[in-house]
Design a protein around this motif. Structure first.
Motif, PDB file in Angstrom:
ATOM      1  N   ASP A 259       0.492  -1.003  -0.028  1.00  0.00           N
ATOM      2  CA  ASP A 259      -0.329   0.036  -0.054  1.00  0.00           C
ATOM      3  C   ASP A 259       0.903   1.256   0.563  1.00  0.00           C
ATOM      4  O   ASP A 259       0.638   2.217  -0.260  1.00  0.00           O
ATOM      5  CB  ASP A 259      -1.429   0.045   1.205  1.00  0.00           C
ATOM      6  N   THR A 262       1.733   3.668  -5.152  1.00  0.00           N
ATOM      7  CA  THR A 262       0.584   4.148  -6.411  1.00  0.00           C
ATOM      8  C   THR A 262       0.604   4.004  -7.415  1.00  0.00           C
ATOM      9  O   THR A 262       1.632   4.399  -7.476  1.00  0.00           O
ATOM     10  CB  THR A 262      -0.348   5.526  -5.905  1.00  0.00           C
ATOM     11  N   VAL A 302      -5.840  10.644  -8.301  1.00  0.00           N
ATOM     12  CA  VAL A 302      -4.445  10.239  -7.279  1.00  0.00           C
ATOM     13  C   VAL A 302      -5.044   9.816  -6.137  1.00  0.00           C
ATOM     14  O   VAL A 302      -4.384  11.146  -5.338  1.00  0.00           O
ATOM     15  CB  VAL A 302      -3.173   9.975  -8.229  1.00  0.00           C
ATOM     16  N   ALA A 304      -3.372   8.815  -2.901  1.00  0.00           N
ATOM     17  CA  ALA A 304      -2.800   8.206  -1.415  1.00  0.00           C
ATOM     18  C   ALA A 304      -3.372   6.588  -0.829  1.00  0.00           C
ATOM     19  O   ALA A 304      -4.483   7.356  -0.192  1.00  0.00           O
ATOM     20  CB  ALA A 304      -2.125   8.543  -0.093  1.00  0.00           C
ATOM     21  N   ARG A 305      -2.450   5.745  -0.606  1.00  0.00           N
ATOM     22  CA  ARG A 305      -3.285   4.199  -0.428  1.00  0.00           C
ATOM     23  C   ARG A 305      -3.143   3.940   1.348  1.00  0.00           C
ATOM     24  O   ARG A 305      -3.651   3.399   2.297  1.00  0.00           O
ATOM     25  CB  ARG A 305      -2.633   3.435  -0.840  1.00  0.00           C
ATOM     26  N   CYS A 324       4.304   4.137 -11.824  1.00  0.00           N
ATOM     27  CA  CYS A 324       4.118   4.491 -10.346  1.00  0.00           C
ATOM     28  C   CYS A 324       4.572   6.106  -9.859  1.00  0.00           C
ATOM     29  O   CYS A 324       5.449   5.941 -10.835  1.00  0.00           O
ATOM     30  CB  CYS A 324       5.371   3.805  -9.844  1.00  0.00           C
TER      31      CYS A 324
END
Length: 332
Positions: A259, A262, A302, A304-305, A324
């Motif tokens: 995680d 991204t 997009v 952040a995970r 990436c």
């Protein structure tokens, strides 16, 4: 009996000779402009008395410059009397890529850091990997392989090692990371470890340390200085160079899971909503990607995970699906 023939690479220096020796790793390469040509990879070997062997490499990817700067400088200035043991200095291990300023080799498009264990009867890149796998790594006690982001990534400057099953080797690696003293130090997770130089060294039980010192296909005065000063500190801490480790403050990062990364699912023009060093939360927008085929379309967001510190980003302004685009680490 080995399943492979001997390596076609030969060294023009004696690895056991005392003192400082400058030469090449010579790899025969027949091409249009030189039927009996060779790839000549610059090499310095320093021997003095007893002590560990430290293998120092840069330009594993040819568009990453802090390592070559630090290692060409060391090769030009080191004195045998400073050394207790042996240094093997190869500033540009993927020399064809280094000369071309590209991540992969212009000869065979080989990514050296995905080519291990290599083949002595393979492509030029595979032959280089095979020589490191069968000749250089076995004699090394410690390996320092310099990296930065190249033309496609930009990083907070850090030194790193990996979490390993052998905790004694892991502890020694992190001791050297600490001694290197980059602004950031990282317990690193690889998302693509198959065929890596790191993996080859660690599977032999070697102490392996690496870096990511900026990016964008260039080096700044700051990142070059981090490389040079960190290199000296690491060599002193490894017991192969005289002197004192100069303490430098470092902050620790951990990359505990996938995680942290991204990836873009859309191509287009990217604009970032956070900068390197910013703290972000899980789900926070960190970039937008504008479609470029026509005007009037909304950008794709997009996120952040995971929560953490924004430590790396895509560098060029255009992205493709699968690139990436952001890396978030946990500050320890």
């Amino acid at each position: 009996m080995s399943q492979f023939p001997p390596s076609p690479v030969t060294a023009t220096v004696d690895f056991d000779a005392q003192g400082v020796s400058h030469g090449f790793l010579r790899l025969p390469y027949s091409r249009d402009d030189a039927a009996w040509g060779s790839v000549m990879i610059p090499l310095t070997v320093v021997n003095n008395g007893s002590g560990p062997t430290v293998l120092l490499t840069g330009a594993n990817h040819g568009d990453e410059y802090e390592g070559p700067i630090a290692l060409f400088d060391l090769a030009a200035t080191v004195q045998a009397g400073e050394v207790s043991g042996r240094l093997i200095i190869i500033p540009a291990m993927n020399y064809p890529a280094f000369l071309a300023g590209t991540r992969t080799s212009p000869i065979d498009r080989g990514n050296l850091n995905r080519s291990f264990p290599g083949r002595p009867d393979g492509t030029v890149t595979q032959k280089i990997a095979d020589y490191f796998q069968r000749v250089l790594l076995p004699v090394a006690d410690v390996v320092l392989d310099f990296h930065s982001g190249g033309k496609t990534l930009d990083f907070l400057p850090y030194c790193a090692a990996h979490v390993l099953p052998d905790k004694a080797v892991e502890a020694r690696a992190f001791d050297l990371v600490r001694a290197f003293g980059a602004p950031w130090s990282c317990r690193m997770l690889e998302i693509d470890a198959v065929g890596m130089y790191d993996t080859a060294a660690e599977e032999m039980g070697k102490v392996f340390v690496t870096t990511e010192l900026g990016g964008g296909g260039t080096a700044s005065a700051r990142t070059a200085a981090i490389a040079k000063e960190g290199l000296r500190n690491l060599l002193v801490a490894a017991g192969v160079m005289q002197g004192e480790v100069v303490p430098r403050p470092t902050r620790w990062l951990d990359m505990p899971d996938a995680d942290c990364f991204t990836f873009a699912e859309d191509g287009g023009l990217i604009t970032f909503l956070a900068d390197l060093g910013d703290r972000v939360t899980a789900g926070q927008p960190v970039a937008q990607i504008y479609p470029t085929g026509r005007t009037g379309l909304a950008p794709v967001t997009v996120t952040a995970r995971r929560a953490g510190l924004f430590m790396a980003r895509h560098f060029p302004g255009l992205v493709k699906p699968g690139d990436c685009v952001a890396v978030v680490a946990v500050e320890v």
